[in-house]
Design a protein around this motif. Sequence first.
Motif, PDB file in Angstrom:
ATOM      1  N   ILE A 194       0.914  -1.313   0.140  1.00  0.00           N
ATOM      2  CA  ILE A 194      -0.044  -0.015  -0.020  1.00  0.00           C
ATOM      3  C   ILE A 194       0.837   1.214   0.028  1.00  0.00           C
ATOM      4  O   ILE A 194       0.736   2.164  -0.483  1.00  0.00           O
ATOM      5  CB  ILE A 194      -0.975   0.282   1.123  1.00  0.00           C
ATOM      6  CG1 ILE A 194      -1.915  -1.173   1.112  1.00  0.00           C
ATOM      7  CG2 ILE A 194      -1.828   1.188   1.308  1.00  0.00           C
ATOM      8  CD1 ILE A 194      -2.915  -1.475   2.248  1.00  0.00           C
ATOM      9  N   GLU A 197       2.104   1.953  -3.435  1.00  0.00           N
ATOM     10  CA  GLU A 197       1.090   2.642  -4.198  1.00  0.00           C
ATOM     11  C   GLU A 197       0.939   4.105  -4.077  1.00  0.00           C
ATOM     12  O   GLU A 197       0.775   4.900  -4.860  1.00  0.00           O
ATOM     13  CB  GLU A 197      -0.164   1.846  -4.063  1.00  0.00           C
ATOM     14  CG  GLU A 197      -0.133   0.264  -4.619  1.00  0.00           C
ATOM     15  CD  GLU A 197       0.114   0.285  -6.084  1.00  0.00           C
ATOM     16  OE1 GLU A 197      -0.340   1.287  -6.791  1.00  0.00           O
ATOM     17  OE2 GLU A 197       0.474  -0.907  -6.418  1.00  0.00           O
ATOM     18  N   LEU A 198       1.375   4.453  -2.660  1.00  0.00           N
ATOM     19  CA  LEU A 198       1.144   5.823  -2.308  1.00  0.00           C
ATOM     20  C   LEU A 198       2.222   6.505  -2.738  1.00  0.00           C
ATOM     21  O   LEU A 198       2.135   7.669  -3.532  1.00  0.00           O
ATOM     22  CB  LEU A 198       0.868   6.016  -1.038  1.00  0.00           C
ATOM     23  CG  LEU A 198      -0.187   5.579   0.027  1.00  0.00           C
ATOM     24  CD1 LEU A 198       0.094   5.560   1.468  1.00  0.00           C
ATOM     25  CD2 LEU A 198      -1.611   6.656  -0.460  1.00  0.00           C
ATOM     26  N   LYS A 202      -0.428   7.079  -6.472  1.00  0.00           N
ATOM     27  CA  LYS A 202      -1.858   6.536  -6.087  1.00  0.00           C
ATOM     28  C   LYS A 202      -2.549   7.022  -4.993  1.00  0.00           C
ATOM     29  O   LYS A 202      -1.965   7.307  -4.028  1.00  0.00           O
ATOM     30  CB  LYS A 202      -2.081   4.901  -6.309  1.00  0.00           C
ATOM     31  CG  LYS A 202      -1.463   4.275  -7.369  1.00  0.00           C
ATOM     32  CD  LYS A 202      -2.482   4.327  -8.783  1.00  0.00           C
ATOM     33  CE  LYS A 202      -2.079   3.691  -9.663  1.00  0.00           C
ATOM     34  NZ  LYS A 202      -2.953   3.630 -10.876  1.00  0.00           N
ATOM     35  N   ILE A 204      -5.150   6.177  -1.780  1.00  0.00           N
ATOM     36  CA  ILE A 204      -5.654   5.088  -1.158  1.00  0.00           C
ATOM     37  C   ILE A 204      -6.986   5.478  -0.496  1.00  0.00           C
ATOM     38  O   ILE A 204      -6.882   6.577   0.335  1.00  0.00           O
ATOM     39  CB  ILE A 204      -4.793   4.378  -0.340  1.00  0.00           C
ATOM     40  CG1 ILE A 204      -3.549   4.002  -1.267  1.00  0.00           C
ATOM     41  CG2 ILE A 204      -5.324   3.213   0.274  1.00  0.00           C
ATOM     42  CD1 ILE A 204      -3.620   3.070  -2.298  1.00  0.00           C
ATOM     43  N   LYS A 213      -8.404   0.973   4.806  1.00  0.00           N
ATOM     44  CA  LYS A 213      -7.959   1.827   4.083  1.00  0.00           C
ATOM     45  C   LYS A 213      -6.855   1.251   3.103  1.00  0.00           C
ATOM     46  O   LYS A 213      -5.563   1.233   3.158  1.00  0.00           O
ATOM     47  CB  LYS A 213      -7.343   2.886   4.647  1.00  0.00           C
ATOM     48  CG  LYS A 213      -7.148   4.083   3.725  1.00  0.00           C
ATOM     49  CD  LYS A 213      -6.673   5.453   4.511  1.00  0.00           C
ATOM     50  CE  LYS A 213      -6.441   6.748   3.674  1.00  0.00           C
ATOM     51  NZ  LYS A 213      -6.097   7.932   4.286  1.00  0.00           N
ATOM     52  N   SER A 214      -7.373   0.485   2.033  1.00  0.00           N
ATOM     53  CA  SER A 214      -6.501  -0.517   1.148  1.00  0.00           C
ATOM     54  C   SER A 214      -6.840  -0.395  -0.315  1.00  0.00           C
ATOM     55  O   SER A 214      -6.663  -1.397  -1.080  1.00  0.00           O
ATOM     56  CB  SER A 214      -6.554  -1.825   1.794  1.00  0.00           C
ATOM     57  OG  SER A 214      -7.899  -2.437   1.983  1.00  0.00           O
ATOM     58  N   VAL A 216      -7.250   1.003  -3.912  1.00  0.00           N
ATOM     59  CA  VAL A 216      -6.389   2.040  -4.996  1.00  0.00           C
ATOM     60  C   VAL A 216      -7.481   2.604  -5.908  1.00  0.00           C
ATOM     61  O   VAL A 216      -8.127   1.805  -6.590  1.00  0.00           O
ATOM     62  CB  VAL A 216      -5.309   1.157  -5.564  1.00  0.00           C
ATOM     63  CG1 VAL A 216      -4.792   2.032  -6.756  1.00  0.00           C
ATOM     64  CG2 VAL A 216      -4.593   0.205  -4.924  1.00  0.00           C
ATOM     65  N   TYR A 227     -12.577   1.783  -7.759  1.00  0.00           N
ATOM     66  CA  TYR A 227     -11.333   1.380  -6.933  1.00  0.00           C
ATOM     67  C   TYR A 227     -11.198  -0.156  -6.779  1.00  0.00           C
ATOM     68  O   TYR A 227     -12.270  -0.716  -7.121  1.00  0.00           O
ATOM     69  CB  TYR A 227     -11.500   1.767  -5.266  1.00  0.00           C
ATOM     70  CG  TYR A 227     -12.755   1.319  -4.613  1.00  0.00           C
ATOM     71  CD1 TYR A 227     -12.560   0.020  -3.956  1.00  0.00           C
ATOM     72  CD2 TYR A 227     -13.653   1.716  -4.413  1.00  0.00           C
ATOM     73  CE1 TYR A 227     -13.332  -0.701  -3.255  1.00  0.00           C
ATOM     74  CE2 TYR A 227     -14.811   1.397  -3.432  1.00  0.00           C
ATOM     75  CZ  TYR A 227     -14.516  -0.055  -2.960  1.00  0.00           C
ATOM     76  OH  TYR A 227     -15.606  -0.583  -2.315  1.00  0.00           O
ATOM     77  N   CYS A 229      -9.700  -3.089  -4.116  1.00  0.00           N
ATOM     78  CA  CYS A 229      -9.229  -3.269  -2.815  1.00  0.00           C
ATOM     79  C   CYS A 229      -7.969  -4.195  -2.840  1.00  0.00           C
ATOM     80  O   CYS A 229      -8.352  -5.360  -3.219  1.00  0.00           O
ATOM     81  CB  CYS A 229     -10.233  -3.598  -1.951  1.00  0.00           C
ATOM     82  SG  CYS A 229      -9.817  -3.707  -0.146  1.00  0.00           S
TER      83      CYS A 229
END
Length: 384
Positions: A194, A197-198, A202, A204, A213-214, A216, A227, A229
């Motif tokens: 995660i 990705e941030l 991206k 989240i 909170k997973s 994208v 999104y 998940c």
Amino acid sequence: MARKWLKQEKRTKEQLFDALVKNALGFVETSLDHVKERPKNSIVDLYTAIELFLKARLMAEHWTLMLSKPETAELQNLYVGDFLSVYLDDALKRINSILGEKIDLAASDNFKALGEHRNQIVHFAHSGHDDLAATQAGVIVEQWASWHYLYAMLTDTWKEVFEPYKIELQKLNHRMMRQRDFLSSRFTILKPKIEIELKRGKTIIACEHCELKSAVVNKVHPWGTDYSCLVCGVSDTAVVKADIKLPCPGCNEDVEFFDAKFTECPTCHFAFNTDALIDLCTAHIHEGDQWWEGGAEHIASCHECECPRPSVFYIDGLWSCVSCFDRGWQAVACERCGEFVTGDMERIKYFACHKCEDQVRQGIEAMVAAGAATEESQDAKEQP
């Protein structure tokens, strides 16, 4: 003549359908039972349940549709359970082509992927399911995603078919939702991914299904955010929240009613179901969007959930259904049947809306058949 090793008690089509559904419910139950100690069995059982539910849907339409070769069907064999039924791929194809019910691509892909895992487990050594702890986490994610799609089909898309089993389905859904520990563990395992990705830029957000909170973000629309998940595997759209309150009929206190989880007034506990929400909005919302003309119909029928009552109102800038809580579709009066509906505007314009599509399809088929008959007649006349 082939020898029959099992003697089956003769049952009616209705009894066979009931047995089929109850068998499917039982496999979901054992799938949940097996997660901790026998996770491989859990996957096999859930996949079996999915196949059985699809067969039950086909059987509800006509018993021959669930047979692998409908052309060889014999009613007497059905009554004693002597038949071969369809597998997943054929069941999905028949539901789409014969019943005319389009199963969401994400759902069918999920079921097929689960089937591949099932085949690996049953026929070979599945290399991805050797470590027990990792297997448990992986299985619960697969369960969660598969059940998400299956439960929506059984309680929404096919609500009328499986209505008698509503309570059993709700109980299983509650059991599935209680598996928070597995999801939390999965979230911890995936935190580094995660973070990556941030760093890639991206966004989240919290998944509306596992509530972690997973998720994208893939694409943002005026009506919501698409999104996927990373934890529970579900792809969905987070619908834009409606910024509106209306007075509760029970106590007159303003309530935020546009929420799928909203069932009662927090002040007086007035019960809100779909009919109550439609009545509330009918009493207070009297206009449409910028294309709406005064005096024209302003409550549309929803093509997504096909609620028996028109349930789509223009709420906080978007056409919004108070039955399924979907938002963002356009609403228009169908030129063919005159109904005020939501849906894909191109489809409504060039084909039909959900209210009249069956009638239009039948008309087209009749025209094609009549044309073919005329052509055959003309060919016959021209033959020497």
